[in-house]
Design an enzyme around this catalytic site. Structure first.
Site, PDB file in Angstrom:
ATOM      1  N   SER A 335       4.781   0.144  10.817  1.00 51.69           N
ATOM      2  CA  SER A 335       4.363   0.044   9.464  1.00 51.69           C
ATOM      3  C   SER A 335       6.801  -0.908   9.542  1.00 51.69           C
ATOM      4  CB  SER A 335       4.647   1.815   9.127  1.00 51.69           C
ATOM      5  OG  SER A 335       5.305   1.935  10.211  1.00 51.69           O
ATOM      6  N   TYR A 336       6.605  -0.354   8.483  1.00 53.27           N
ATOM      7  CA  TYR A 336       8.228  -0.933   7.712  1.00 53.27           C
ATOM      8  C   TYR A 336       8.921  -0.435   9.254  1.00 53.27           C
ATOM      9  CZ  TYR A 336      11.367  -3.352   4.774  1.00 53.27           C
ATOM     10  OH  TYR A 336      12.844  -3.932   4.117  1.00 53.27           O
TER      11      TYR A 336
END
Length: 862
Positions: A335-336
């Protein structure tokens, strides 16, 4: 049918998002800048059929800079940079022509969907994109909405489709907070950097740094490192004594006991305690306590913790770790990676994320057990309101990611699994002994449930010898009692992990900028990275920080920057006025700058102790044109020439070697020429130290050598040695390197193109005549008879290197092997090999494009 333009932050992201939204049914083409692709498909947008065009930028479209004249260090007082100097937005990378590309793709579009990264920098880029495309998009009808913002945290089908179905608007306040930070850092950093760089490099020769930079975040970061260094230097070791006892529960075993007093600093008192305890023959058990203890599973992973572990455990520098994390994110593996949050959202699919890891041989057993027995509710962490914590988004193998990519992915995955695992439980047994009047203790730990430490074994409870079974009142024979003499030890230099912790604690930088600030102090030669990734300040770093403390401690203490960061966050929340924060902060630093300038003698006193004056540095090389005495060549960064008699310093080209050029002199100022070279496989050119720093003609700029000099008759100038326009870059001219024989070459005076020709020729000269076809200067070549490659045993020939068939096999195009990327010029190939018309500086015509479209040239260089 409406046309929808969609813009992501990177080309790889655009492709991944388009593939998900189009379900793979899309067409792709290269954009006009060659760096960004455009992916097109047909679909539905807000209940209507639409044609989608998905493309990207490459990070920031624009950058903030001062307008033209204020970029000159020599002509502008640094104090003017705080308020008088106007700024402007310029293209961040002019070669990408990003604004033109966005306008071409945006022309005729009805709506725009912004898929930029969901952080403050991403919001800022949103408005840079809008500034470029809104003027060319179709005008909306009345109140029709045309601007949409997609919010997402990972490149998964679920997250991307959910973002498309819940489009919002870009956040102007967050974008403004980035604008404010950019302007503050530009104005404050440039003013201090320019002043102290010019002041100290004009006085000292062995600073070994090309830039004495100051940064509102960079300088407090350095301050932490120097503060630890000062503690180490001022540390005075103290001797202390420890009483150590060993008892024998069984014949062949012994147990070491810890003294409850821990240590004493008086030798006589320590000896007294030893004498008292030596009288006793047995140790008596005073108490036995058993307590079940818990080692908590970790909180969800945020950026700062990831960077700490990457440095401390994986041996990766913060900037390197961040680059790898960004690559893993754009490829859809995690994820980010920029988040301050350590709490999973209530709707986060923990089981779904866990199932993806069920087949990895390294942790499949643990994952399957968690799925079958039920996962544990993660600990409640901090919700910063930005992105969810960093988690793996799909399964990967070591072969897929390789090297550092796999090591970071493995840690992120193990950390995630641990957050839903059980706590580690262990039984701690504490036995208290008395030997005479003194008390001693022994502690043992036995793991009852390993919990998350199975997946994170480096957190496991260390194996210890099991304690004997005993009860209160039991007696054990004493095996040994002795007095140990020890010394207190100084703290060690800060590790990157410890520095990251300090920066986070004091609010210096953001999760995204912390790696940049640490990298900057390394690049500036303020600290060096030692073994164990410990940061040891250099002399220059130490003197700078001590100087700031002496003049104005707030320049280096974290307090003032932390206060500024809070104000910037208030702008982002819409609770502070952008212009007021900017004006107030600049006013504070402007006053500090004036006081710093007035008090610079205080820092200079410290510099004098650590560094040598220019006059005492370097070695004699070439003669000054003013006093005709030898100037000294200072090799330490930045390399330069210094005339101690005239007290003048002359800048030189960097990242190469400098030597005297045949004792030849410049016809304009009588300075001896020097020769700069990037190595045997690179390019070289002569230059006049005075002309290089004080351009003699209007069409010349500071930093130009003889290969760009427009003197009409000087034998070393562009006018006499220039041959023709560069075959690759727009503005360069190929200039004969008259020192390169017998391996003759000409090199572009703008980019890194090198053309090798006429090897073993005795003499190569540039003729005053020009080619009828392309207007390039003709070249006269003279070979020795034994080595002549010319037809018919000829030894001399005059012709155009581009058009003359005799020269066809004697010319070879290469790129220079440069010592540093800053020297690499424009390498983008243009359409065809055409040559612009018109006279180049010095009077000779630029080669022009002949009617056959340079077919002969293509034969040589393609």
């Amino acid at each position: 049918m409406k046309t929808i333009l969609m813009v992501a932050e990177k080309p790889s992201l655009a492709q991944s998002i388009a593939k998900i939204l189009s379900r793979g049914n899309m067409s792709s083409r290269k954009g006009l800048n060659g760096a960004c692709s455009v992916h097109e498909y047909t679909g539905s947008f807000i209940g209507q059929s639409a044609h989608f065009k998905m493309t990207s930028v490459c990070g920031h479209v624009m950058t903030l800079d001062f307008i033209g004249k204020y970029n000159s260090w020599d002509k502008v007082d640094p104090a003017e940079l705080f308020s008088k100097a106007p700024t402007e937005k310029k293209e961040a990378n002019p070669k990408l022509t990003m604004v033109k590309f966005l306008q071409v793709e945006g022309r005729g579009c009805d709506c725009i969907v912004l898929w930029l990264d969901c952080d403050k920098e991403g919001e800022n880029i949103c408005f840079e994109v809008l500034d470029a495309v809104l003027p060319v998009m179709n005008k909306p009808r009345s109140t029709e909405r045309t601007i949409y913002r997609a919010k997402f945290s990972s490149i998964t089908d679920t997250d991307i489709c959910n973002a498309m179905n819940h489009l919002g608007e870009p956040n102007r306040n967050e974008a403004l907070s980035v604008d404010a930070r950019q302007e503050l850092d530009l104005r404050i950093g440039c003013a201090f950097t320019r002043f102290q760089t010019k002041y100290f490099q004009g006085k000292y020769g062995n600073l070994d740094s090309s830039l004495i930079s100051f940064g509102p975040c960079q300088t407090p970061t350095l301050g932490f490192c120097v503060e630890r260094h000062d503690k180490i230097q001022s540390f005075k070791p103290e001797t202390y004594w420890v009483l150590q006892a060993k008892v024998n529960p069984e014949k062949e075993s012994s147990l070491t006991l810890d003294w409850d007093r821990v240590r004493v600093f008086d030798r006589e008192i320590a000896q007294m305690f030893l004498n008292i305890t030596k009288i006793a023959k047995e140790a008596k058990v005073e108490s036995v306590s058993k307590k079940e203890k818990v080692k908590q599973r970790p909180l969800a992973l945020n950026t700062v913790e990831m960077l700490r572990v990457a440095s401390a455990a994986l041996g990766m520098g913060p900037q390197h770790a961040m680059q790898i994390a960004e690559r893993l994110y754009t490829q859809g593996y995690i994820s980010y990676p920029r988040t301050e949050t350590t709490h999973y959202p209530e709707n986060f699919d923990l089981k779904g994320c866990l199932r993806q890891q069920a087949n990895n041989p390294y942790w499949a057993e643990t994952v399957k057990a968690l799925l079958s027995e039920g996962i544990n509710r993660p600990r409640k962490g901090h919700d910063a309101g930005d992105h969810p914590p960093i988690t793996p988004m799909r399964a990967a193998t070591e072969a897929e990611l390789g090297g550092d990519g796999w090591r970071l992915y493995e840690y992120i995955t193990r950390h995630f699994i641990a957050t839903v695992g059980a706590d580690c439980k262990y039984l701690q047994t504490t036995i208290s002994f008395s030997i005479g009047p003194e008390r001693f203790t022994c502690i043992g730990k036995v793991v009852t449930s390993p919990g998350f430490t199975e997946i994170m074994p480096w957190h496991s409870i260390p194996l210890e010898e099991s304690l004997p079974h005993c009860e209160k009142g039991d007696l054990f024979p004493i095996g040994e009692i002795k007095l140990l003499e020890k010394q207190t030890s100084p703290p060690d230099y800060l590790t990157e992990a410890e520095l990251i912790t300090l920066m986070e604690k004091h609010g210096i930088g953001t999760d995204a900028s912390i790696p940049v600030h640490i990298n900057n102090i390394c690049q500036r030669n303020y600290v060096t990275v030692e073994s164990g990734r410990r940061l040891k300040p250099t002399n220059l770093g130490i003197v700078l920080v001590h100087g700031y403390y002496k003049i104005d401690a707030e320049l280096v203490l974290p307090t003032i920057r932390s206060a500024v960061e809070k104000q910037l966050n208030l702008i982002a929340l819409g609770k502070a006025n952008y212009h007021q924060v900017l004006e107030h902060t600049l006013d504070i630093f402007k006053r500090k700058f004036h006081y710093f300038v007035d008090s610079i003698a205080g820092m200079d006193e410290l510099m004098e102790v650590s560094f040598s004056p220019l006059a005492a540095t370097g070695k004699p090389l070439s003669r000054c044109g003013k006093c005709h005495r030898f100037m000294k060549y200072i090799q330490a960064k930045p390399s330069r020439l210094h005339c101690s008699h005239c007290d003048d310093t002359y800048s030189l080209p960097q990242n190469g070697t400098i030597k005297l050029y045949k004792e030849l002199r410049c016809p304009l100022d009588d300075f001896e020429l020097v020769l700069w070279s990037s190595g045997s496989r690179g390019k070289s050119y002569p230059l006049c130290p005075y002309c290089y720093n004080h351009p003699p003609f209007r069409d010349m700029k500071k930093g130009m050598g003889c290969n760009e000099c427009t003197h009409p008759t000087c034998q070393h100038s562009l006018s006499m040695l220039g041959i023709g326009q560069c075959v690759e870059c727009e503005n360069g001219v190929l200039v004969l390197d008259s020192t390169s024989g017998p391996k003759w070459k000409m090199a572009c005076n703008k980019c890194n193109v090198i053309v090798h020709f006429f090897e073993n020729a005795h003499k190569v000269r540039v003729s005053l005549e020009t080619c009828d076809l392309c207007d390039a200067a003709l070249v006269d070549v003279d070979f020795n008879k034994a080595k002549s490659p010319l037809p018919g045993d000829e030894t001399q020939h005059s012709g155009c290197i581009f058009c003359d068939p005799v020269f066809q096999d004697l010319v070879e195009l290469k790129h220079a092997a440069m010592r540093h990327p800053m020297h690499r010029g424009g390498q983008g190939k243009r359409q065809g090999r055409g040559r612009g018309k018109g006279r180049r500086p010095g009077g000779r015509l630029n080669p022009k494009k002949p009617k056959d479209k340079m077919a002969a040239l293509a034969a040589y260089f393609v």
